[in-house]
Design an enzyme around this catalytic site. Structure first.
Site, PDB file in Angstrom:
ATOM      1  N   TYR A 489      14.696  34.669  19.475  1.00 52.86           N
ATOM      2  CA  TYR A 489      14.104  34.497  18.436  1.00 52.86           C
ATOM      3  C   TYR A 489      13.010  32.792  18.592  1.00 52.86           C
ATOM      4  O   TYR A 489      12.063  33.159  18.476  1.00 52.86           O
ATOM      5  CB  TYR A 489      15.179  33.439  17.759  1.00 52.86           C
ATOM      6  CG  TYR A 489      14.949  33.054  16.144  1.00 52.86           C
ATOM      7  CD1 TYR A 489      14.150  33.527  15.336  1.00 52.86           C
ATOM      8  CD2 TYR A 489      14.063  31.758  15.992  1.00 52.86           C
ATOM      9  CE1 TYR A 489      14.148  32.907  14.155  1.00 52.86           C
ATOM     10  CE2 TYR A 489      14.260  31.210  15.243  1.00 52.86           C
ATOM     11  CZ  TYR A 489      14.100  31.723  13.490  1.00 52.86           C
ATOM     12  OH  TYR A 489      13.678  30.919  12.822  1.00 52.86           O
ATOM     13  N   SER A 569      12.585  37.559  11.471  1.00 58.57           N
ATOM     14  CA  SER A 569      11.229  36.209  10.582  1.00 58.57           C
ATOM     15  C   SER A 569      10.738  35.467  12.150  1.00 58.57           C
ATOM     16  O   SER A 569       9.944  35.999  11.949  1.00 58.57           O
ATOM     17  CB  SER A 569      12.847  35.263  10.087  1.00 58.57           C
ATOM     18  OG  SER A 569      12.674  34.249   9.471  1.00 58.57           O
ATOM     19  N   ASP A 652      10.540  39.501  -0.319  1.00 62.77           N
ATOM     20  CA  ASP A 652      11.328  38.171  -0.367  1.00 62.77           C
ATOM     21  C   ASP A 652      10.163  37.050  -0.385  1.00 62.77           C
ATOM     22  O   ASP A 652       9.133  37.182  -0.301  1.00 62.77           O
ATOM     23  CB  ASP A 652      10.457  38.646   2.080  1.00 62.77           C
ATOM     24  CG  ASP A 652      11.061  37.352   2.318  1.00 62.77           C
ATOM     25  OD1 ASP A 652      11.949  36.520   1.676  1.00 62.77           O
ATOM     26  OD2 ASP A 652      11.550  37.621   3.673  1.00 62.77           O
ATOM     27  N   HIS A 687      15.009  37.703   1.970  1.00 58.98           N
ATOM     28  CA  HIS A 687      14.462  37.834   3.519  1.00 58.98           C
ATOM     29  C   HIS A 687      15.738  38.354   4.266  1.00 58.98           C
ATOM     30  O   HIS A 687      15.363  38.372   5.506  1.00 58.98           O
ATOM     31  CB  HIS A 687      14.317  36.264   3.679  1.00 58.98           C
ATOM     32  CG  HIS A 687      13.970  36.021   5.179  1.00 58.98           C
ATOM     33  ND1 HIS A 687      12.656  36.244   5.351  1.00 58.98           N
ATOM     34  CD2 HIS A 687      14.272  34.917   6.284  1.00 58.98           C
ATOM     35  CE1 HIS A 687      12.185  35.513   6.735  1.00 58.98           C
ATOM     36  NE2 HIS A 687      13.560  35.352   6.919  1.00 58.98           N
TER      37      HIS A 687
END
Length: 718
Positions: A489, A569, A652, A687
């Site tokens: 991430y 993301s 999204d 999302h």
């Protein structure tokens, strides 16, 4: 007051998750994607954007493109023989009873439970800690396909009413309603102008405070920019149009806000966030009854000003405010502030900065429960309200703890604990003696004793030591051929800690190695670690991930043809950047709901709020940095990219799907190798939050089948 930290983090972006030899399939015949003539100029440099038309999410041309791409991907995945076996095992493993952390209010206990394969977890209430629970709300009855989710619930302080928020089709927008707990019947109240959440009941139960956003203009596109919210009060029985303004949104461009309520309901805390610096100011807003509701009683009182730190309220007894701050303490500390004399020279330090980074703190039972991270796994210490350490909570092992909320009069608090191979168990902590008692534990058709998690450290390009968790079967051979899934991430101060995931269990059963590095940009070591992966230093995040990939090869675990990478993301940006910078390093890639057009991300929905991590192309120096790594703008014609399955959802409204559409179109046009470039586009989804179980199983069956096929893995499912 955890809600304030959660909402600010969501505004920042919010948030997780196999292989042997290259496929010899012929090169794909991709749907024709029209190239437009759009060219933008940034600080004297002209940048083409040939797929700008794909930003129009609901245009006939874009809808036709979505259908064609999904047909191609669907046909490709349908031809993979392993897919049905993987789906069956995902379904079997997902079918286990699980609970979420309980909330105690008014002597009642509220909690969510899923019997295994329910699309959405069901809300129950027990009239006491020992009473039998009864059904309070079942979101599975609200839609035939499970796509209306219970996105949040907040019981009133007396436990008599429940405010609950619904999300339709994965949207970040929330529709809030109110239910009588005794009768199970809804009141007429409806609040629609809320996004992400953020709601607190008034102490007298007359209504609630919430973050109110402007609704998009009628007919506005999915991607329309969202202005920051006001804080408003909704009085029970009133129409939403009559809701009163309590705290107006910041007037300055690039500022947003979140709020929290003191336990006695007499004070509202306003956190004003400066997006560019990710620093905040903290104000104390006295409240008073007004017209049957509540309103601000005078001007906000400044507690922390200057936008040189991040500060979160923990508690307030009227004469003292306890706050968590990283002022002069990048790993965090806790101080007491006298609201009548808030100047910094009068602050009283209670919990000094430690070697471990503070992740959060709560005042409960008259004590301060402080959650730390020690090399990215949980450590919990308890202090009295004067900062005297009471002891450490004994946790079950190397993993992640969460919870520890409650009221000042509570004698106990619930918390959860999870690890990579153990689902979340819920414990009840006795605050008097810091002893934990197991409250709920989920059964699982999986043998965790056959697997092991260890922590290793790799060295990034600039010499930084980066931790990484490795999870595998104890019998997995270290022969350089281990099928490996590298997940990351690296952004917004989000810490990636050991956590349970059914898809990851299936990956491990397939004989795979799961590798999760803790990259800069996260919060694992405090604010300095986060800042080292932002703006002009964002390349550090990609260097850390690349270093993790190279460590896995150098230490005999795997090689590029056995290595896949994934992220969601901001993690989708990570995958996109790394696969365009070092395509030869990976055998396959799964960029999910990624931020991939770094020159235009801030123009859509809440994207402007991410500038503190990314910077924007409006600034010349930041433009150069963004241009250098933006995945969309670094796709090179004639390059050989790894087999790639992009995943997104057509509605999204956080990271708009145009990012994934444009990146896929560019990759398909540029790919010189035989490995496929495909995109999987969910409909009636957003999302990721609130996605029904059936859709999750389908998505992960497709992802793992894609990797298994492309990398020649033979599923060894048990």
């Amino acid at each position: 007051m955890n809600s304030q930290r959660v909402l600010l983090a969501t505004l920042a972006l919010a948030l997780p998750p196999v292989l042997a030899c290259q496929s010899s399939a012929p090169r794909r015949a991709y749907p024709a994607t029209q190239r437009g003539a759009v060219v933008d100029e940034y600080h004297g440099e002209k940048i083409a954007d040939p797929y700008r038309w794909l930003e129009e999410a609901d245009s006939p041309e874009t809808r036709a493109w979505i259908v064609q791409q999904n047909e191609l991907t669907g046909a490709y995945l349908a031809g993979i023989p392993q897919r049905e076996r993987i789906r069956a095992r995902l379904t079997e493993l997902w079918d286990y009873e699980r609970y979420e952390l309980p909330i105690q209010e008014g002597g009642r206990v509220f909690f969510r439970r899923n019997d295994g394969l329910q699309n959405q977890s069901v809300l129950f209430v027990a009239d006491s800690a020992s009473a039998n629970p009864r059904l309070l709300l079942d979101p599975n009855t609200l839609s035939s396909d499970g796509t209306i989710a219970l996105a949040g619930f907040v019981p009133s302080g007396d436990g008599k009413r429940l405010a609950y928020g619904l999300s339709d089709g994965g949207s970040d927008w929330r529709i809030w309603k109110v239910r009588e707990v005794d009768t199970g019947k809804d009141l007429a109240d409806v609040v629609t102008r809320n996004k992400f959440g953020g709601l607190s009941w008034a102490a007298d139960g007359s209504g609630f405070f919430y973050s109110r956003y402007d609704l998009p203009p009628e007919g506005a596109a999915l991607s329309a920019r969202n202005a920051p919210p006001d804080v408003c009060f909704h009085r029970l029985g009133a129409d939403e149009a009559a809701d009163t303004l309590v705290v107006r949104r910041p007037a300055q461009e690039g500022r947003s806000q979140a709020f929290g309520l003191a336990e006695d309901g007499a004070v509202l805390f306003q956190s004003v966030l400066d997006v560019a610096s990710r620093k905040s100011e903290l104000y104390r807003v006295p409240l008073a009854p007004a017209d049957g509701g509540w309103a601000a009683a005078g001007e906000p009182q400044a507690l922390v000003q200057g936008f040189d730190a991040r500060t979160f309220p923990i508690g307030d007894d009227g004469s003292t405010v306890w706050v968590q701050t990283d002022l002069d303490a990048p790993r965090g500390r806790i101080v007491a502030i006298n609201p009548l004399s808030p100047a910094r020279e009068h602050w009283r330090e209670l919990v000094p900065e430690a070697e471990e980074a503070i992740q959060g703190a709560d005042e409960v039972g008259g004590k301060l429960v402080v959650q730390y991270l020690k090399d990215a796994h949980s450590l919990v210490r308890v202090f009295d309200r004067n900062g005297l350490e009471q002891g450490e909570v004994a946790l079950p092992g190397l993993g992640t703890a969460g919870g520890f909320s409650g009221d000042r009069e509570d004698g106990d608090s619930f918390y959860s604990f999870t690890s990579t191979t153990q689902p979340s168990a819920i414990y009840r902590l006795d605050l008097a003696n810091l002893q934990s008692k197991l409250y709920r534990k989920s059964p699982l058709k999986f043998a965790p004793e056959d697997y092991v998690t260890e922590q290793v450290f790799c060295t990034s390009a600039d010499g930084t030591r980066v931790p990484m968790f490795l999870t595998r079967k104890k019998t997995l051979a270290r022969d350089g051929r281990a099928p490996t899934y590298l997940y990351g991430y690296g952004g917004f101060g989000v810490s990636i800690t050991p956590g349970f995931s059914v898809p990851n269990l299936v990956w491990l059963e397939l004989g795979g190695l799961l590798a999760i590095p803790n990259l800069r940009g996260g919060g694992e070591y405090g604010e300095a670690w986060h800042a080292a992966g932002t703006k002009l230093a964002k390349q550090n995040v990609f260097d850390d991930f690349i270093a993790a990939a190279e460590w896995l090869s150098a230490n005999g675990w795997t090689t590029s043809e056995h290595l896949s990478i994934g992220g969601r993301s901001n993690g989708g940006l990570l995958v996109g950047a790394c696969m365009t910078q070092r395509p030869e390093l990976y055998g396959a890639a799964l960029p999910a709901v990624g931020v991939l057009d770094m020159l235009r991300y801030h123009k859509f929905t809440i994207g402007w709020a991410w500038a503190g991590d990314y910077g924007t192309a409006d600034d010349p120096a930041q433009f150069q940095a963004l241009r250098a790594y933006s995945p969309l703008h670094n796709v090179r014609p004639g390059a050989h990219y790894p087999a790639t399955l992009v995943t997104t959802a057509d509605h999204d409204d956080r990271v708009v799907p145009a990012h994934s559409y444009k990146f896929t179109a560019a990759l398909q046009a540029a790919q010189a190798g035989e490995d496929p470039i495909l995109i999987r586009i969910d409909t009636r989804a957003g999302h990721g939050a609130g996605k029904p179980t059936t859709m999750l199983i389908e998505e992960w069956a497709d992802c793992w089948a894609f990797l298994a096929h492309e990398l020649g893995m033979e599923p060894g499912l048990e």
